[in-house]
Write a protein that holds these residues in place. Structure first.
Motif, short mmCIF file in Angstrom:
data_model
loop_
_atom_site.label_atom_id
_atom_site.label_comp_id
_atom_site.label_asym_id
_atom_site.label_seq_id
_atom_site.Cartn_x
_atom_site.Cartn_y
_atom_site.Cartn_z
N UNK A 162 -52.01 -23.18 64.71
CA UNK A 162 -52.48 -22.21 63.74
C UNK A 162 -51.91 -22.59 62.38
N UNK A 163 -52.68 -22.32 61.33
CA UNK A 163 -52.25 -22.62 59.97
C UNK A 163 -51.88 -21.32 59.28
N UNK A 164 -50.70 -21.30 58.68
CA UNK A 164 -50.19 -20.08 58.05
C UNK A 164 -49.82 -20.36 56.61
N UNK A 165 -49.97 -19.32 55.81
CA UNK A 165 -49.43 -19.32 54.45
C UNK A 165 -48.44 -18.15 54.36
N UNK A 166 -47.19 -18.50 54.07
CA UNK A 166 -46.12 -17.51 54.03
C UNK A 166 -45.64 -17.38 52.60
N UNK A 167 -45.73 -16.17 52.06
CA UNK A 167 -45.20 -15.88 50.72
C UNK A 167 -43.90 -15.12 50.89
N UNK A 168 -42.85 -15.71 50.38
CA UNK A 168 -41.51 -15.15 50.51
C UNK A 168 -40.97 -14.86 49.12
N UNK A 220 -43.80 -20.15 48.37
CA UNK A 220 -45.01 -20.10 49.18
C UNK A 220 -44.99 -21.33 50.08
N UNK A 221 -45.04 -21.07 51.39
CA UNK A 221 -44.93 -22.15 52.37
C UNK A 221 -46.20 -22.17 53.20
N UNK A 222 -46.76 -23.35 53.40
CA UNK A 222 -47.89 -23.53 54.30
C UNK A 222 -47.42 -24.43 55.43
#
Length: 748
Positions: A162-168, A220-222
């Motif tokens: 799965x591909x995720x985009x995480x905004x921290x 922002x991490x993908x």
């Protein structure tokens, strides 16, 4: 505001130690139920909790090792891989590594053999199924790859990606909580393959306006990961109130359009290498200084740490117990206020109410004592649990088949005593497994089951706790024990000893029947440690054995060494205390004491002959010397005191003895104080207490007293009763009655 994280770190270490124990117990239980998903899930949860907490405190080695362990456990709980004996053994070794890493901390680095074990775990994960996962020995940074590599990989399919985009976006005050955002991002990167790490520095002020205690950055991490979204959120579960975290699922990875991004598709690089080398060097230097400070602190603590450093100094208490204690304290305060008011405005008519108030205080105080002691009581099951692993390791090293069964785990004992029992029980278990249980071939030849059995049992008897360790092994060969004792000079060749006395020789210092010294036995120190440590706890050790059938070692201990219910007795001019739970009955002598062979004495009660011990011999005093301050003058015409002695029948282990006393003074709760710490060890006494009038009263250890040679009334006994060797210790401790509290302070 600077927050001291040491208290939180200590809590994490204690909780992690409990998780490690839980993992070990689960893995040992997994041997008999390798497909039990509940056990596997419990083990996985414990490992995940350790990893989550370790990331918050910057324990990177622990995070990396536990992450690889999680991968293997995840394969097991999804039943993609069987839990074979080899896998369980590998996981138990991993538990040992986790325990060592928790004890050493981050500055200790990886323990010896941890890297090799990590590689074995990684290889085992890869051999179970063809996947893209790398060996655990590599750092998490090597997970960075280009999106195209992730999408176009045409190797054999593994778990669905799965591909995720995480905004921290951390809040400004995140640093004040001691949280390091970089650690959280590294933990996130360990869950998958990071393609983009974009740093947002729009809120970063000029250098002159920058506050180093505030966080101005966001990320922002993908990444591509086979983990579910919930597992990604667990990375940030400890900082949910300190940051804004948004996780979105993407159809395809997207390239960043602005900001700082990390693109290292072809060569591996360090995780989140988005800061300048100068800043990174400063950060590493600060980390080294902190590590050096932690090392110095640990060294100072190690110097001050007592011999029982491994023991836990804290205890978990149920909230309902604390609530009840608070209620009792409130009742005591109310009773104290009522009593003080009545004393201040005292009138003869207030006397009944004053007595009621004092009685209420007494009831509340007694219940408070019981509740406080209940807080200190812990189930012995927490101690029994660790020996399952001990038996497993011995069976693996010796090639024997051994099973450990426990009974009475819910039996409770004082926490301080429970901790001190660890070493004696360990020696007994090792002795039973090594000396007692035979090899499989020998057992089959003797028509025994191939698997040997060690049974641990705990129960209450006569107000004391009894712990028995029995085995169905070869038993004790008394002829061989006697020959070894003669060879080592412990006894004379012509010594007349009973079978029980010969068996007890195995507790002598330096005694061992092993011809060769091994890692398990042969040095002759184990059983000596058992007897010495148990005696320090005012306990006794018993041994029964039958050749060819097995042996049983029993340890008998008081429930607590703090407070007990006592029966006050008078012997001559001395006041002593008998533990009330050992008292069976008290009967007048009235000519019932008779002499038997060897000039000993017994009393016959309901056709049962009970040996009699006159406490005046133990004290080394003349009998019936009455202190007028203690004993009121007898009424005219009454019989003299020496014609009215009493025999108090008490239980000493499995037998009864009668103690001749002059008078019963009443029942009282007493606080046990150590004689050994203030004077020296006195055989037959468990301690002393201060009475209400300030005098010091010794507390009799009934079991130890029964072992002394004081039953004979022959010439030798008469000699010792007036200053001989047996009387000297007690006379030294009780040379004169203490009549003031000031004098008692030196003792207690």
């Amino acid at each position: 505001m600077k927050i001291d994280l040491s208290q939180f770190r200590q809590t994490f270490m204690q909780e992690s130690a409990e998780h490690v124990e839980s993992m070990e117990a689960g893995l040992l239980a997994l041997r008999s139920a390798p497909d039990d998903v509940e056990i596997l899930n419990a083990i996985f949860r414990s490992a995940h909790s350790i990893k989550g907490g370790a990331g918050s405190f910057g324990l990177t080695h622990l995070v990396r090792f536990t992450h690889g362990l999680e991968s293997l456990l995840d394969r097991l709980r999804s039943l993609e891989m069987p839990a074979t004996a080899e896998v369980i053994s590998l996981l138990l070794q991993s538990v040992d590594v986790l325990r060592a890493m928790l004890e050493g901390g981050e500055e200790a680095g990886m323990p010896n053999g941890a890297a090799e074990l990590a590689e074995q775990i990684g290889s085992l994960c890869e051999s179970g199924a063809e996947s893209e996962e790398e060996p655990l020995g590599q750092t998490a940074s090597s997970r960075f790859a280009s999106p195209q590599d992730v999408v176009d990989d045409d190797r054999a399919p593994g778990p669905e990606l799965n591909f995720y985009q995480v905004e921290f976006r951390p809040h400004r005050e995140m640093f004040s909580s001691g949280t390091n955002p970089i650690m959280l991002l590294r933990n996130l990167a360990a869950l998958g393959t990071v393609s983009v790490c974009q740093l947002h520095a729009d809120d970063l002020p000029p250098l002159m306006q920058l506050d180093p205690a505030q966080c101005y950055l966001s990320w922002t991490v993908e990444l591509a990961s086979s983990s579910p979204e919930e597992e990604l959120r667990e990375v940030f579960e400890f900082v949910e109130h300190l940051a804004e975290v948004t996780i979105r699922r993407l159809d395809q990875p997207v390239q960043p359009v602005n900001g700082l991004a990390l693109h290292r598709p072809s060569t591996p690089g360090r995780i989140l290498e988005v800061v300048s080398p100068a800043v990174q060097e400063i950060e590493e230097s600060a980390e080294r200084r902190k590590a050096e400070e932690r090392r110095k602190v640990e060294e100072r603590r190690a110097v001050k740490k007592p011999a029982t450093a491994a023991e836990s100094s804290s205890i978990r208490v149920a909230t309902e117990k604390v609530d009840r204690l608070i209620d009792l304290v409130g009742e005591l305060v109310i009773a104290q206020v009522m009593t003080a008011q009545m004393v201040e405005d005292f009138e003869p008519s207030c006397l009944p109410k004053l007595r009621e108030a004092v009685a209420a205080m007494e009831r509340s105080t007694r219940e408070l004592h019981e509740r406080v002691m209940a807080v200190r009581m812990m189930a012995v099951g927490t101690l029994f649990q660790r020996y399952v692993r001990v038996v497993y390791d011995i069976a693996q090293s010796t090639g024997k088949q051994i099973r450990l069964e426990t009974d009475g785990e819910e039996t409770e004992i004082d926490k301080s005593m429970l901790e001190l029992l660890g070493d004696p029980l360990t020696h007994l278990i090792r002795n039973a497994a090594d000396h007692g249980i035979e090899s499989t071939e020998v057992r089959l030849a003797a028509n025994k089951p191939a698997e040997g059995l060690i049974h641990m049992r705990a129960f209450h008897r006569s107000g004391r706790i009894v712990i028995e360790i029995s085995d169905d092994g070869a038993g004790i060969d008394t002829a061989r024990v006697r020959a070894k004792a003669v060879e080592r000079g412990l006894i004379e060749e012509r010594a007349d000893l009973s079978e029980d006395q010969i068996r007890m020789l195995i507790f002598a210092p330096g005694f061992s029947t092993r011809e060769e010294v091994s890692d398990l036995s042969g040095r002759g120190v184990g059983m000596d440690v058992v007897k010495r440590n148990v005696q320090q706890l005012s306990g006794t050790v018993g041994l029964t054995s039958e050749l060819g059938s097995g042996s049983t070692v029993s340890i008998e201990l008081p429930l607590t060494l703090a407070i007990l219910e006592g029966l006050l007795i008078r012997v001559a001019d001395r006041t002593l205390v008998l533990p009330l739970l050992t008292v069976v009955e008290a009967v007048p002598c009235m000519g019932k004491i008779v002499r038997v062979a060897e000039q000993a004495e017994v009393i016959v009660i309901r056709e049962e002959s009970i040996p009699v011990l006159r406490l005046c011999r133990f004290l080394g005093v003349q009998p019936n010397v009455v202190d007028p301050e203690v004993q009121p003058v007898a009424a005219p015409g009454a019989e003299p005191a020496e014609d009215q002695p009493l025999v108090v029948v008490v239980e000493a282990g499995r037998k009864k003895i009668g103690l001749v006393v002059d008078e019963l003074l009443g029942q009282q709760q007493v606080v046990v104080k150590s004689l050994e710490k203030n004077l020296h060890k006195v055989q037959g006494l468990m301690g002393a207490t201060i009475l209400g009038d300030g005098r010091v009263a010794p507390i009799i250890d009934v079991a130890a007293l029964s072992e002394l040679n004081l039953f004979s009334i022959g010439p030798q006994a008469k000699k010792t009763s007036r200053g001989g060797p047996s009387a000297l210790p007690i006379q030294a401790a009780l040379s004169a009655p203490v009549t003031t509290r000031g004098s008692a302070r030196g003792l207690v």
